[in-house]
Design an enzyme around this catalytic site. Structure first.
Site, PDB file in Angstrom:
ATOM      1  CG  ASN A  10       4.548   3.381  24.857  1.00 31.61           C
ATOM      2  OD1 ASN A  10       4.931   3.318  25.925  1.00 31.61           O
ATOM      3  ND2 ASN A  10       4.380   2.361  24.027  1.00 31.61           N
ATOM      4  CD  GLN A  38       1.960   7.903  22.068  1.00 34.61           C
ATOM      5  OE1 GLN A  38       0.923   8.729  21.862  1.00 34.61           O
ATOM      6  NE2 GLN A  38       1.528   6.566  21.697  1.00 34.61           N
ATOM      7  CB  SER A  57       6.040   8.509  15.301  1.00 36.34           C
ATOM      8  OG  SER A  57       5.376   7.348  14.445  1.00 36.34           O
ATOM      9  N   GLY A  58       5.153  10.243  12.411  1.00 32.94           N
ATOM     10  CA  GLY A  58       4.342  11.056  11.677  1.00 32.94           C
ATOM     11  C   GLY A  58       2.950  10.512  11.945  1.00 32.94           C
ATOM     12  CG  HIS A  59       1.550   6.525  13.030  1.00 30.56           C
ATOM     13  ND1 HIS A  59       2.863   6.247  13.272  1.00 30.56           N
ATOM     14  CD2 HIS A  59       0.777   5.935  14.001  1.00 30.56           C
ATOM     15  CE1 HIS A  59       2.834   5.294  14.576  1.00 30.56           C
ATOM     16  NE2 HIS A  59       1.656   5.014  14.865  1.00 30.56           N
ATOM     17  CB  THR A  99      15.744   8.089  -3.965  1.00 24.26           C
ATOM     18  OG1 THR A  99      16.751   8.231  -4.716  1.00 24.26           O
ATOM     19  CG2 THR A  99      15.139   9.530  -4.063  1.00 24.26           C
ATOM     20  CB  CYS A 184      -2.503  -9.241  25.460  1.00 22.40           C
ATOM     21  SG  CYS A 184      -3.324  -8.550  23.842  1.00 22.40           S
TER      22      CYS A 184
END
Length: 238
Positions: A10, A38, A57-59, A99, A184
């Site tokens: 990443n 990624q 990861s969907g986003h 659920t 950072c």
């Protein structure tokens, strides 16, 4: 035993040899987990290898935030011996209670379909943006961190000569969103462990900056003003 490996780093965008490792491990008792956050959808051929577990990861492909998936593969008739970390109802094969979030799942499903259909366009546009950024940065003095021949096209990691990464982030905050590999904002800032593990000089590793983009969102981005700002901050040679 289990080996866990990133598909795509990443910080640098470097593609790891997950398919090669999967072929070697599938004939051993050791399972392979691949973190494909990624790389999912972007380097699809690699994930067709006999990998035991793949997490996504969907986003990263345009799905709603907060949804992901763990894909498991049988070895013959044998399942991967997963153990639950949450307990309750056994309706989800006793691996998790509760659920399921159907709207999020459908969002991930639809995003995967859309991204698969448009992947070639995404890749072409991501490469074009990468070339534009690197061409603009040619007016500055920088190190490209990582292997450009084995990287995804939408992530760059660069260190600029004689510039402090945190100071640069502050200066560029109105032009672009960039980040260092480490937190950072932490009170004890340290160099990226990824860049250090690559054997880079401590100064280069401490000042690595990560740039990433989703082509459709960055189509109008002009990297020339960015490069001009960076060049103006670097001390003149000689």
């Amino acid at each position: 035993m289990m080996v866990s490996l990133m598909h795509v780093n990443n910080e640098t965008g470097v593609i790891q040899p997950v398919a090669e490792l999967a072929e070697k491990l599938c004939v051993t008792p050791t399972y392979l987990h691949v973190d494909a956050a990624q790389g999912y959808g972007k380097v699809p051929a690699d994930l067709m290898a006999p990998i035991d577990l793949i997490s996504i990861s969907g986003h990263k492909i345009g799905a709603p935030k907060g949804v992901g998936a763990l894909i498991t593969r049988r070895r013959g008739w044998d399942k991967v011996p997963l153990q639950p970390i949450m307990f309750g109802g056994g309706q989800e094969r006793k691996l998790r209670p509760g659920t399921l979030a159907v709207p999020l799942i459908m969002g991930l499903c639809e995003a995967a379909k859309i991204f698969t259909e448009s992947r070639e366009t995404w890749e072409r546009e991501a490469k074009a943006m990468r070339e534009r950024i690197l061409a603009a940065l040619s007016t500055t003095r920088f190190h490209l961190n990582g292997d450009p021949e084995h990287s995804v096209p939408h992530i760059l990691n660069v260190s600029f000569d004689e510039l402090n990464a945190e100071a640069l982030i502050v200066r560029l905050k109105d032009q672009v969103a960039i980040a260092t590999g480490s937190a950072c904002t932490s009170a004890s800032y340290t160099a990226s462990h990824v860049l250090q593990a690559m054997g880079l000089d401590d100064v280069v590793a401490a000042n690595g900056l990560r740039l990433s983009w989703f082509p459709s969102q960055a189509a109008d981005f002009d990297p020339l003003p960015l490069a001009e700002t960076i060049a103006s901050m670097q001390p003149q040679e000689g």
